[in-house]
Write a protein that holds these residues in place. Structure first.
Motif, PDB file in Angstrom:
ATOM      1  N   ILE A  63       0.829  -1.206   0.000  1.00  0.00           N
ATOM      2  CA  ILE A  63       0.000   0.000   0.000  1.00  0.00           C
ATOM      3  C   ILE A  63       0.863   1.255   0.000  1.00  0.00           C
ATOM      4  O   ILE A  63       0.556   2.240  -0.690  1.00  0.00           O
ATOM      5  N   LEU A  64       1.966   1.251   0.766  1.00  0.00           N
ATOM      6  CA  LEU A  64       2.847   2.423   0.792  1.00  0.00           C
ATOM      7  C   LEU A  64       3.398   2.719  -0.599  1.00  0.00           C
ATOM      8  O   LEU A  64       3.448   3.879  -1.030  1.00  0.00           O
ATOM      9  N   ASN A  65       3.812   1.671  -1.300  1.00  0.00           N
ATOM     10  CA  ASN A  65       4.309   1.867  -2.659  1.00  0.00           C
ATOM     11  C   ASN A  65       3.181   2.299  -3.594  1.00  0.00           C
ATOM     12  O   ASN A  65       3.373   3.161  -4.460  1.00  0.00           O
ATOM     13  N   LEU A 121      -7.840   2.159  -1.672  1.00  0.00           N
ATOM     14  CA  LEU A 121      -6.700   3.012  -1.362  1.00  0.00           C
ATOM     15  C   LEU A 121      -5.813   3.293  -2.566  1.00  0.00           C
ATOM     16  O   LEU A 121      -5.363   4.426  -2.766  1.00  0.00           O
ATOM     17  N   ILE A 122      -5.533   2.267  -3.374  1.00  0.00           N
ATOM     18  CA  ILE A 122      -4.555   2.452  -4.449  1.00  0.00           C
ATOM     19  C   ILE A 122      -5.131   2.241  -5.842  1.00  0.00           C
ATOM     20  O   ILE A 122      -4.401   2.392  -6.823  1.00  0.00           O
ATOM     21  N   GLY A 123      -6.412   1.915  -5.932  1.00  0.00           N
ATOM     22  CA  GLY A 123      -7.017   1.694  -7.239  1.00  0.00           C
ATOM     23  C   GLY A 123      -7.964   2.796  -7.657  1.00  0.00           C
ATOM     24  O   GLY A 123      -7.740   3.510  -8.634  1.00  0.00           O
ATOM     25  N   PHE A 132      -6.126   0.118 -13.492  1.00  0.00           N
ATOM     26  CA  PHE A 132      -6.830   1.394 -13.346  1.00  0.00           C
ATOM     27  C   PHE A 132      -6.019   2.538 -13.938  1.00  0.00           C
ATOM     28  O   PHE A 132      -6.584   3.518 -14.456  1.00  0.00           O
ATOM     29  N   THR A 133      -4.699   2.443 -13.857  1.00  0.00           N
ATOM     30  CA  THR A 133      -3.839   3.500 -14.415  1.00  0.00           C
ATOM     31  C   THR A 133      -4.033   3.637 -15.916  1.00  0.00           C
ATOM     32  O   THR A 133      -3.923   4.741 -16.471  1.00  0.00           O
ATOM     33  N   MET A 156       2.525   6.064  -5.943  1.00  0.00           N
ATOM     34  CA  MET A 156       2.276   6.213  -7.381  1.00  0.00           C
ATOM     35  C   MET A 156       0.883   6.779  -7.655  1.00  0.00           C
ATOM     36  O   MET A 156       0.713   7.626  -8.523  1.00  0.00           O
ATOM     37  N   THR A 157      -0.114   6.312  -6.905  1.00  0.00           N
ATOM     38  CA  THR A 157      -1.491   6.746  -7.143  1.00  0.00           C
ATOM     39  C   THR A 157      -1.675   8.235  -6.866  1.00  0.00           C
ATOM     40  O   THR A 157      -2.318   8.951  -7.636  1.00  0.00           O
ATOM     41  N   PHE A 158      -1.094   8.714  -5.760  1.00  0.00           N
ATOM     42  CA  PHE A 158      -1.282  10.105  -5.351  1.00  0.00           C
ATOM     43  C   PHE A 158      -0.130  11.008  -5.810  1.00  0.00           C
ATOM     44  O   PHE A 158      -0.061  12.166  -5.403  1.00  0.00           O
TER      45      PHE A 158
END
Length: 451
Positions: A112-114, A361-363, A216-217, A118-120
């Motif tokens: 999640i940290l990684n 959180l990351i998607g 998603f990216t 990238m997501t934010f």
């Protein structure tokens, strides 16, 4: 010439060992050696210096040939210490099994940290970014990102995305097929079924967040609509791809959307389907577990009131209910038990929630403008709500696992909140060292909790 010289020196030393062994006296240069042990050391020296020699022949005092390889001597040594070796392996396995849930929590944290970096679009300080990238490269299994295939052929983001998402599916399908075939063989192949199932679920756990985020990216396109620009939209992660062209749309409709159904939607749905298939025994197990907890609380209350006989009877009833729940759990299929690992029986479904948490959180935030305040607020709200779920249900069996999970949730919230400081003070050494030190705090705490 060097090889022949080394061999000659070894032959001379072996002749001396054989001679002294026959006479019952130790060699001159060593104190209280055993011939077999010195031959093992010589064999190890051979492997290091000469690349390994299979067997060698030496002549004893009576002209009798004596042949013994390094591997034969090692086999004797292993057989001699078999009991100690097996005891050590059992101890290591017990420690690993005991740490399994904590390892899972730590791996999820680093994933999640990684992912949020990238997501934010968080511009982490250089040292922390390098350390996090090194750890995340292992826990995400992103082979496409580590192998420099772009040096050999021209690759677009769609090509690396295909490689990143397809190879895990191939291995998982193979493992599941092996488990299904082995399961038909009966009890004799029970170990193979468990091994294939465990590896398949481990692979799903490792690749699920990264693959989902990458899919998603692909959906993000940036429109060039500033002054003097024509409003053309290009992929955010691959500016060579026009989002209005057939290349982008073909990959989108025929690959990315199906893969979204397989990864972000399919994995939690697959877990939920396994629980749905076994819903009747799971509900019976859940009821028995809740009844056991209620009876244990009732026994404690009766004990405080001084009603010892009633408290003892209620305590026995609690133990009986717990044994019933454990019996039902033991009878569940291997897949269901694997998903329940580490969770309380009344919270058996929490792995499905954990998958949803990672996607939230990351998607999902990938669909918003990276680095915008709206995206950051959304991420902080998701962190807050999911932390509340973990705090309210306390889903882990072991209280130390629950404590570590809470620390990981707080760490995730802090990693997102610190974005405000990073934007205000870019490349600040204090923030760099602070983040780097805090990154390993959960790992240290995990080992302290087990010590």
């Amino acid at each position: 010439a060097k090889r022949e010289s080394i061999l000659k020196q070894e032959v001379i030393l072996l002749q001396e060992i054989n001679k002294q062994d026959a006479m019952g006296a130790p060699p001159k240069e060593h104190s209280k050696p055993e011939g077999a042990k010195w031959k093992i050391l010589i064999g190890m020296y051979q492997i290091i210096t000469l690349g390994g020699v299979g067997k060698k022949e030496t002549r004893g005092p009576g002209g009798q040939a004596g042949q013994e390889s390094f591997f034969a001597a090692m086999k004797k040594l292993v057989l001699k210490n078999k009991a100690r070796i097996m005891k050590g392996l059992k101890y290591a396995k017990a420690k690993f099994d005991k740490m399994a849930v904590k390892n899972k929590i730590l791996v999820s944290l680093f994933q999640i940290l990684n992912g949020i970096g990238m997501t934010f679009s968080i511009s982490y300080p250089p040292f922390y970014k390098e350390m996090l990238g090194s750890v995340s490269g292992i826990v995400d299994l992103n082979i496409a990102g580590t192998v420099p295939l772009g040096c050999l052929v021209v690759l677009r983001f769609a090509h690396t995305l295909m490689f990143r998402t397809v190879w895990p599916l191939s291995i998982i399908a193979m493992l599941m097929t092996m488990a299904t075939v082995a399961g038909k063989a009966g009890e004799s192949a029970k170990g193979l079924v468990a091994l294939c199932t465990n590896f398949a679920f481990l692979l799903i756990f490792l690749v699920y967040p990264g693959c989902s985020q990458a899919l998603f990216t692909y959906l993000n396109c940036d429109t060039l609509d500033s002054s003097g620009e024509d409003g053309t939209a290009f992929m955010r992660v691959d500016l060579a791809v026009d989002c209005a062209k057939s290349f982008y749309n073909n990959w989108l409709y025929f690959f990315v959307f199906p893969m979204i159904l397989i990864y972000p939607v399919g994995v939690p749905s697959f877990y939920a389907f396994i629980f749905y298939q076994n819903r009747h025994p799971l509900r019976a197990m859940q009821r028995a577990a809740k009844r056991s907890i209620a009876e244990a609380k009732r026994a404690t209350l009766l004990l405080k009131q001084g009603r010892l006989k009633e408290a003892e009877a209620m305590d026995k009833a609690s133990e009986a209910s717990n044994e019933t729940a454990e019996t039902i759990k033991d009878g569940l299929p291997a897949m269901a038990k694997k998903l329940m690992g580490g969770y309380k029986m009344e919270c058996y479904w929490f792995e499905v929630f954990e998958c949803i948490r990672k996607i939230l959180l990351i998607g999902i935030p990938v669909l918003f403008q990276p680095g915008s305040m709206y995206q950051l607020v959304l991420g902080l709200m998701i962190c807050f709500v999911t932390f509340g779920m973990y705090a309210a249900f306390s889903p882990f069996e072991d209280s130390s696992d629950q404590l570590l999970s809470n620390i990981a949730q707080i760490h995730t919230f802090f990693a997102m909140a610190v974005t405000i400081l990073i934007n205000a003070y870019p490349n600040n050494l204090f923030i760099d060292y602070l983040l780097s030190g805090l990154m390993f705090m959960p790992v240290i705490i995990a080992f302290l909790l087990e010590s």
